[in-house]
Scaffold this active site. Structure first.
Site, mmCIF file in Angstrom:
data_model
loop_
_atom_site.group_PDB
_atom_site.id
_atom_site.type_symbol
_atom_site.label_atom_id
_atom_site.label_comp_id
_atom_site.label_asym_id
_atom_site.label_seq_id
_atom_site.Cartn_x
_atom_site.Cartn_y
_atom_site.Cartn_z
ATOM 1 N N GLU A 1 -16.881 -0.500 17.481
ATOM 2 C CA GLU A 1 -17.509 0.832 17.510
ATOM 3 C C GLU A 1 -18.267 1.098 16.211
ATOM 4 O O GLU A 1 -18.161 0.327 15.261
ATOM 5 C CB GLU A 1 -16.432 1.918 17.660
ATOM 6 C CG GLU A 1 -16.067 2.252 19.102
ATOM 7 C CD GLU A 1 -17.120 3.081 19.804
ATOM 8 O OE1 GLU A 1 -18.138 3.435 19.189
ATOM 9 O OE2 GLU A 1 -16.935 3.359 21.000
ATOM 10 N N ARG B 1 -6.466 11.423 17.839
ATOM 11 C CA ARG B 1 -7.066 10.604 16.784
ATOM 12 C C ARG B 1 -8.563 10.872 16.750
ATOM 13 O O ARG B 1 -9.142 11.371 17.718
ATOM 14 C CB ARG B 1 -6.821 9.119 17.024
ATOM 15 C CG ARG B 1 -7.566 8.527 18.216
ATOM 16 C CD ARG B 1 -7.650 7.004 18.100
ATOM 17 N NE ARG B 1 -8.128 6.356 19.309
ATOM 18 C CZ ARG B 1 -9.410 6.156 19.626
ATOM 19 N NH1 ARG B 1 -10.371 6.629 18.858
ATOM 20 N NH2 ARG B 1 -9.740 5.515 20.733
ATOM 21 N N ASN C 1 -12.449 9.809 16.862
ATOM 22 C CA ASN C 1 -13.235 8.839 17.606
ATOM 23 C C ASN C 1 -14.614 8.748 16.952
ATOM 24 O O ASN C 1 -14.694 8.760 15.727
ATOM 25 C CB ASN C 1 -13.253 9.254 19.084
ATOM 26 C CG ASN C 1 -13.661 8.127 20.003
ATOM 27 O OD1 ASN C 1 -13.272 6.985 19.789
ATOM 28 N ND2 ASN C 1 -14.454 8.429 21.008
ATOM 29 N N ASN D 1 -17.802 11.417 21.865
ATOM 30 C CA ASN D 1 -18.442 10.121 21.653
ATOM 31 C C ASN D 1 -19.817 10.270 21.033
ATOM 32 O O ASN D 1 -19.921 10.897 19.983
ATOM 33 C CB ASN D 1 -18.430 9.318 22.960
ATOM 34 C CG ASN D 1 -17.346 8.249 22.936
ATOM 35 O OD1 ASN D 1 -17.203 7.537 21.951
ATOM 36 N ND2 ASN D 1 -16.586 8.147 24.005
ATOM 37 N N ASP E 1 -21.040 6.299 26.409
ATOM 38 C CA ASP E 1 -20.160 6.165 25.244
ATOM 39 C C ASP E 1 -20.955 6.507 23.986
ATOM 40 O O ASP E 1 -21.412 7.643 23.853
ATOM 41 C CB ASP E 1 -19.570 4.739 25.255
ATOM 42 C CG ASP E 1 -18.389 4.582 24.327
ATOM 43 O OD1 ASP E 1 -18.249 5.377 23.382
ATOM 44 O OD2 ASP E 1 -17.601 3.636 24.504
HETATM 45 CA CA CA Z 1 -16.817 5.397 21.689
#
Ligand code: CA
Length: 291
Positions: free
Chosen positions: A15, A98, A100, A146, A196
């Site tokens: 990521e 958490r 992201n 995201n 995403d």
């Molecule tokens: Ca992501």
């Protein structure tokens, strides 16, 4: 458009790709292992650091080092001396959450969102770490915060909450960081996959990583229409950013997590960092944290 494999390393959940023009390197994280990767395309050198906790996103810091959204809050990271310090944890009371995805805005704030690790809907928020290191809430009731992007004229902020299947545009005030007037500008069908991470090009078009979609898709946020797509050899495509000397190389992260042995046999490149060198588009400069 054609892809290459940048590094033989495979992430569980790659990521947050970031291009660092000062050092001609690309950085990215593995959220689940807490690794920060640095790859220097010219020499092939690949360094790996470990934060010791789930690592949602990183950004460059103007004064040196990195700023990071880790499982337990916003941290400053001094890579060279292997030091990290907690700046603030706005969700100390929510141990199931958490951080992201995250990214800096054009005026140097670091925005990052949270999500529930047990997939509780609406349990996350999008925050900004301000330049004075205070934290403000930007969006409430987010399920899986995201992709983030700011338009080239710095007047629009785009955000993806993956579970909504939408990209939402907000009016953005660069001076204050205030966002308003949310409007759905792109809707992605579940058949196509889950939106995403994303990045934006110099024409204001969005490049969206499609989880379970085997691709990056380029969308026009003014019409909601898909312009083109780049197929990749693995299903779980997570994020992308432009890099290279002219910001025309698209770096793409991906994930192995959750795939069965059989799927992994068919997707040997799952978790790789890919590079697409013939996008014929140019990205914007990477924004840095100015705090
Ligand atoms: Ca992501």
């Amino acid at each position: 458009m054609t892809w290459d494999i940048v590094s033989t390393h495979r992430c569980a959940l790659g990521e947050s790709p970031v291009w660092d023009k000062n050092k001609n390197r690309v950085l990215w994280v593995d959220i689940l292992t807490g690794e920060i990767h640095h790859f220097y395309p010219e020499s092939g050198r690949h360094d790996t650091d470990r934060t010791g906790q789930k690592t949602g996103a990183i950004a460059l810091r103007k004064s040196g080092g990195l700023i990071a959204a880790l499982e337990n809050g916003f941290y400053e990271i001094d890579i060279d001396n292997r030091l990290q310090n907690l700046i603030s944890n706005p969700e100390k009371h929510l141990p199931d959450n958490r951080f992201n995805d995250g990214k800096c805005d054009p005026t140097g704030r670091f925005w990052a969102g949270t999500m529930s690790m047990s997939d509780k809907p609406g349990a996350g928020k999008l925050y900004a770490l301000e330049k004075d290191l205070s934290v403000t809430v930007k969006i409430e009731n987010v399920s899986c915060s995201n992709g983030l992007a700011w338009s080239p004229d710095q007047k629009i902020f785009y955000h993806i909450d993956t579970l909504t299947q939408n990209v939402v545009a907000y009016d953005f005030e660069a001076l204050t960081g205030h966002i308003s007037n949310p409007e759905i500008v792109i809707q992605i069908s579940k058949e196509e996959g889950y939106p995403d991470g994303m990045t934006i090009d110099s024409e204001g078009m969005l490049w969206i990583a499609i989880w379970n979609g085997w691709k990056i898709a380029r969308f026009n946020p003014f019409t909601g229409k898909k312009i083109s797509e780049v197929k990749l050899p693995t299903a779980q495509i997570t994020s992308c950013t432009f890099g290279g000397k002219d910001l025309t190389d698209l770096y793409v992260t991906s994930a192995r997590t959750g795939l069965t042995g059989e799927q992994l046999n068919k997707q040997p490149y799952a978790g790789s960092l890919f590079m697409i060198g013939d996008t014929h588009c140019r990205g914007l400069e990477t924004f840095e944290f100015m705090g």
